[in-house]
Motif scaffolding. Structure first.
Motif, PDB file in Angstrom:
ATOM      1  N   ILE A 233       0.860  -1.175   0.000  1.00 13.57           N
ATOM      2  CA  ILE A 233       0.000   0.000   0.000  1.00 13.57           C
ATOM      3  C   ILE A 233       0.896   1.223   0.000  1.00 13.57           C
ATOM      4  O   ILE A 233       2.042   1.173   0.456  1.00 13.57           O
ATOM      5  CB  ILE A 233      -0.962   0.023   1.206  1.00 13.57           C
ATOM      6  N   PRO A 234       0.421   2.354  -0.509  1.00 11.96           N
ATOM      7  CA  PRO A 234       1.292   3.527  -0.632  1.00 11.96           C
ATOM      8  C   PRO A 234       1.592   4.162   0.717  1.00 11.96           C
ATOM      9  O   PRO A 234       0.900   3.928   1.710  1.00 11.96           O
ATOM     10  CB  PRO A 234       0.466   4.470  -1.510  1.00 11.96           C
ATOM     11  N   ASP A 235       2.653   4.964   0.745  1.00  9.90           N
ATOM     12  CA  ASP A 235       2.957   5.748   1.929  1.00  9.90           C
ATOM     13  C   ASP A 235       1.919   6.851   2.085  1.00  9.90           C
ATOM     14  O   ASP A 235       1.214   7.217   1.139  1.00  9.90           O
ATOM     15  CB  ASP A 235       4.350   6.379   1.817  1.00  9.90           C
ATOM     16  N   TYR A 236       1.876   7.397   3.276  1.00 11.83           N
ATOM     17  CA  TYR A 236       0.998   8.547   3.529  1.00 11.83           C
ATOM     18  C   TYR A 236       1.346   9.674   2.567  1.00 11.83           C
ATOM     19  O   TYR A 236       2.523  10.014   2.388  1.00 11.83           O
ATOM     20  CB  TYR A 236       1.165   8.994   4.980  1.00 11.83           C
ATOM     21  N   ASP A 237       0.338  10.263   1.940  1.00  7.42           N
ATOM     22  CA  ASP A 237       0.608  11.273   0.914  1.00  7.42           C
ATOM     23  C   ASP A 237       0.264  12.695   1.347  1.00  7.42           C
ATOM     24  O   ASP A 237       0.473  13.642   0.593  1.00  7.42           O
ATOM     25  CB  ASP A 237      -0.155  10.936  -0.372  1.00  7.42           C
ATOM     26  N   GLY A 238      -0.273  12.858   2.549  1.00  9.02           N
ATOM     27  CA  GLY A 238      -0.575  14.207   3.035  1.00  9.02           C
ATOM     28  C   GLY A 238      -1.687  14.888   2.277  1.00  9.02           C
ATOM     29  O   GLY A 238      -1.768  16.117   2.268  1.00  9.02           O
ATOM     30  N   SER A 239      -2.567  14.125   1.623  1.00  7.15           N
ATOM     31  CA  SER A 239      -3.582  14.738   0.773  1.00  7.15           C
ATOM     32  C   SER A 239      -4.793  15.239   1.550  1.00  7.15           C
ATOM     33  O   SER A 239      -5.651  15.895   0.985  1.00  7.15           O
ATOM     34  CB  SER A 239      -4.051  13.712  -0.277  1.00  7.15           C
ATOM     35  N   ASN A 240      -4.878  14.918   2.830  1.00  9.54           N
ATOM     36  CA  ASN A 240      -5.997  15.436   3.614  1.00  9.54           C
ATOM     37  C   ASN A 240      -5.463  16.023   4.905  1.00  9.54           C
ATOM     38  O   ASN A 240      -4.300  15.867   5.258  1.00  9.54           O
ATOM     39  CB  ASN A 240      -7.012  14.320   3.913  1.00  9.54           C
ATOM     40  N   ASN A 241      -6.327  16.700   5.597  1.00 14.19           N
ATOM     41  CA  ASN A 241      -5.914  17.393   6.817  1.00 14.19           C
ATOM     42  C   ASN A 241      -6.528  16.741   8.047  1.00 14.19           C
ATOM     43  O   ASN A 241      -6.789  17.405   9.038  1.00 14.19           O
ATOM     44  CB  ASN A 241      -6.323  18.873   6.746  1.00 14.19           C
ATOM     45  N   LYS A 242      -6.769  15.438   7.967  1.00 13.02           N
ATOM     46  CA  LYS A 242      -7.349  14.729   9.096  1.00 13.02           C
ATOM     47  C   LYS A 242      -6.250  14.344  10.072  1.00 13.02           C
ATOM     48  O   LYS A 242      -5.064  14.324   9.751  1.00 13.02           O
ATOM     49  CB  LYS A 242      -8.077  13.477   8.625  1.00 13.02           C
ATOM     50  N   GLY A 243      -6.669  14.002  11.272  1.00 14.05           N
ATOM     51  CA  GLY A 243      -5.671  13.618  12.269  1.00 14.05           C
ATOM     52  C   GLY A 243      -5.100  12.239  12.018  1.00 14.05           C
ATOM     53  O   GLY A 243      -3.933  11.975  12.289  1.00 14.05           O
ATOM     54  N   VAL A 244      -5.924  11.317  11.467  1.00 13.59           N
ATOM     55  CA  VAL A 244      -5.479   9.945  11.228  1.00 13.59           C
ATOM     56  C   VAL A 244      -5.898   9.543   9.825  1.00 13.59           C
ATOM     57  O   VAL A 244      -7.041   9.739   9.424  1.00 13.59           O
ATOM     58  CB  VAL A 244      -6.090   8.961  12.252  1.00 13.59           C
ATOM     59  N   GLN A 245      -4.947   8.989   9.070  1.00  9.83           N
ATOM     60  CA  GLN A 245      -5.251   8.464   7.746  1.00  9.83           C
ATOM     61  C   GLN A 245      -4.925   6.975   7.764  1.00  9.83           C
ATOM     62  O   GLN A 245      -3.772   6.584   7.948  1.00  9.83           O
ATOM     63  CB  GLN A 245      -4.429   9.161   6.666  1.00  9.83           C
ATOM     64  N   LEU A 246      -5.933   6.140   7.600  1.00  6.72           N
ATOM     65  CA  LEU A 246      -5.769   4.691   7.608  1.00  6.72           C
ATOM     66  C   LEU A 246      -5.918   4.187   6.179  1.00  6.72           C
ATOM     67  O   LEU A 246      -6.928   4.427   5.529  1.00  6.72           O
ATOM     68  CB  LEU A 246      -6.822   4.043   8.510  1.00  6.72           C
ATOM     69  N   LEU A 247      -4.873   3.509   5.678  1.00  7.51           N
ATOM     70  CA  LEU A 247      -4.915   2.890   4.366  1.00  7.51           C
ATOM     71  C   LEU A 247      -5.068   1.382   4.566  1.00  7.51           C
ATOM     72  O   LEU A 247      -4.141   0.721   5.037  1.00  7.51           O
ATOM     73  CB  LEU A 247      -3.646   3.215   3.573  1.00  7.51           C
ATOM     74  N   LEU A 248      -6.212   0.860   4.197  1.00  6.67           N
ATOM     75  CA  LEU A 248      -6.534  -0.549   4.412  1.00  6.67           C
ATOM     76  C   LEU A 248      -6.409  -1.284   3.086  1.00  6.67           C
ATOM     77  O   LEU A 248      -7.121  -0.974   2.133  1.00  6.67           O
ATOM     78  CB  LEU A 248      -7.958  -0.669   4.965  1.00  6.67           C
ATOM     79  N   SER A 249      -5.489  -2.263   3.007  1.00 12.06           N
ATOM     80  CA  SER A 249      -5.260  -2.949   1.741  1.00 12.06           C
ATOM     81  C   SER A 249      -6.382  -3.932   1.449  1.00 12.06           C
ATOM     82  O   SER A 249      -7.094  -4.400   2.348  1.00 12.06           O
ATOM     83  CB  SER A 249      -3.917  -3.680   1.771  1.00 12.06           C
TER      84      SER A 249
END
Length: 433
Positions: A233-249
């Motif tokens: 899965i990709p690295d965090y991309d900073g595309s949103n301003n939320k406190g937590v970004q969860l990437l679920l494969s």
């Protein structure tokens, strides 16, 4: 991210401060010329401080968080007595240490898949020259400087001992308690669970601390580690301003489908009205299903079904068929739970054994519409809940599907259970240093 850091400061600071209770310092005895000096009932404490004097900084490209607390003050009290010949004087004494600073690096890593916390580079910024001593009562001028010098050393040394020995474990305990509140497995619905662990040390990117988790879904009543290999899965991309970004494969949901299949839980047993007939349908999986994310959610499963059609009380068809069933899913999030719905359902490679009616041989769309509605009703009643972590609530949820992953971005609020930690310093004694 600033709001999340401020929330963490608001919660962690009282936990750390709660470890710094009032300490008792042993009595001190000294002689100066004809005078015998006794200092007793010595008490010292670190005064409360606001979060305006606390900074938390994520160190880019590392797994370190730098903590700095400044402008702490420490208060103390004592009684001083001097005796010589027929002279005896006693005075209450108050003490204050100004401009105390603390700095440390909080390093979070993984050990056997679980978080591990270490405090590095702890430092105390303080000077004995910033100690003020005040006497409340008449005392003997000839020995005043002796008592002041004595008290400064005792008070300053005890405060140093308390902070150096207590603050690092207090910080470690507060952060460790928070991270240990993250469960190793979470139940999903009635039959599934998700087990996850840290795959590597966290790292800060774009002012966000990123945690890579390895996880899979399993049958809650009989856990078996899947044989499938997870994708990237990709690295965090900073595309949103939320406190937590969860990437679920897609691997995680894929293992869930396989677990349901192996447990015999992928099945349908329903009756439908189609073209004036009652259709009794029972289906179960006959090959391992799979699911992939390619900017949408696509799945495939092999099924074996038995169909009986009844019209006017008479059986008009009694047959079985096998097929590869393709489906597309859409997702939505409500009340901290991810829900899925079938948006498209197609059967291919249908093979019929037995007496199937013409409408089924020619077009199964009517049947599939009812199957899709029935499955969506089941999916709509349940979902995958975001991890119910002690002390964390979610709001402002965003979700989207990417290439090989589904993204869930949330703004968390914290209410740490560890705030209830007992005051570890309440009975400690310190000797003169």
């Amino acid at each position: 991210m600033e709001s999340e850091i401020n929330t963490v400061k608001n919660e962690l600071l009282p936990i750390v401060m709660s470890q710094l209770g009032t300490i008792s310092i042993p009595d001190v005895h000294k002689s100066s010329g004809p005078f015998k000096i006794e200092v007793y009932s010595i008490r010292a404490k670190v005064d409360p401080i606001s979060t305006n004097h606390v900074s938390i900084q994520l160190i880019e490209g590392t797994n370190k968080v730098h903590l700095h607390i400044w402008d702490l003050t420490c208060s103390g009290s004592a009684k001083a007595k001097a005796k010589a010949w027929f002279i005896s004087k006693t005075s209450d004494v108050s003490m204050k240490l100004h401009s105390v600073g603390i700095h440390a690096d909080i390093v979070t890593s993984q050990r056997n898949g679980r978080p591990h916390v270490e405090i590095q580079g702890f430092g105390l910024e303080a000077s004995e020259g910033n100690v003020d001593i005040h006497f409340h009562g008449d005392f003997i001028d000839d020995i005043l400087n002796v008592v002041v010098s004595l008290l400064k050393g005792v008070f300053f040394g005890s405060i140093k001992s308390m902070i150096n020995s207590s603050v690092p474990p207090a910080i470690n305990s507060a952060v460790t308690n928070l991270l240990n509140s993250l469960p190793e497995k979470v139940k999903v619905g009635d039959n599934l669970g998700i087990r996850y662990s840290l795959a590597s040390n966290p790292v800060t990117r774009n002012k966000r601390m990123c945690w890579a988790l390895a996880g899979y879904m399993f049958n809650w009543n009989h856990e078996v580690k899947p044989t499938k290999t997870p994708g990237n899965i990709p690295d965090y991309d900073g595309s949103n301003n939320k406190g937590v970004q969860l990437l679920l494969s897609d691997y995680v949901l894929d293992t869930g489908l396989v677990a349901l299949y192996k447990a015999g839980l992928i099945q349908i047993d329903k009756s439908f009205n189609v073209l004036g007939m009652t259709v009794q349908l029972t289906c179960h999986g006959n090959t391992e299903p799979s699911i992939t994310f390619h900017n949408s959610i696509y799945g495939e499963a092999g099924v074996q079904c038995h169909v009986k059609t009844v019209q006017g009380g008479a059986t008009t068809g009694d047959f079985s068929f096998t097929s590869i069933t393709e489906f597309d899913l859409t997702q939505s999030i409500k009340a901290q739970t991810i829900y899925f719905q079938i948006s498209k359902l197609d059967m291919k490679d249908v093979k019929v054994n037995g007496n199937a009616p013409d409408w089924f041989k020619n077009d199964v769309n009517e049947l599939l519409k009812d199957v899709q509605a029935g499955v969506n009703q089941e999916l709509g009643a349940k979902g995958i809940a975001l991890p119910n972590v002690a002390g964390v609530n979610y709001s402002d949820v965003l979700d989207k599907v990417g290439q090989g992953y589904i993204e869930v971005a949330v703004t968390p609020t914290f209410h740490f259970q560890s705030r209830q930690t007992n005051n570890l310093m309440s009975t400690n004694k310190f000797t003169k240093t």
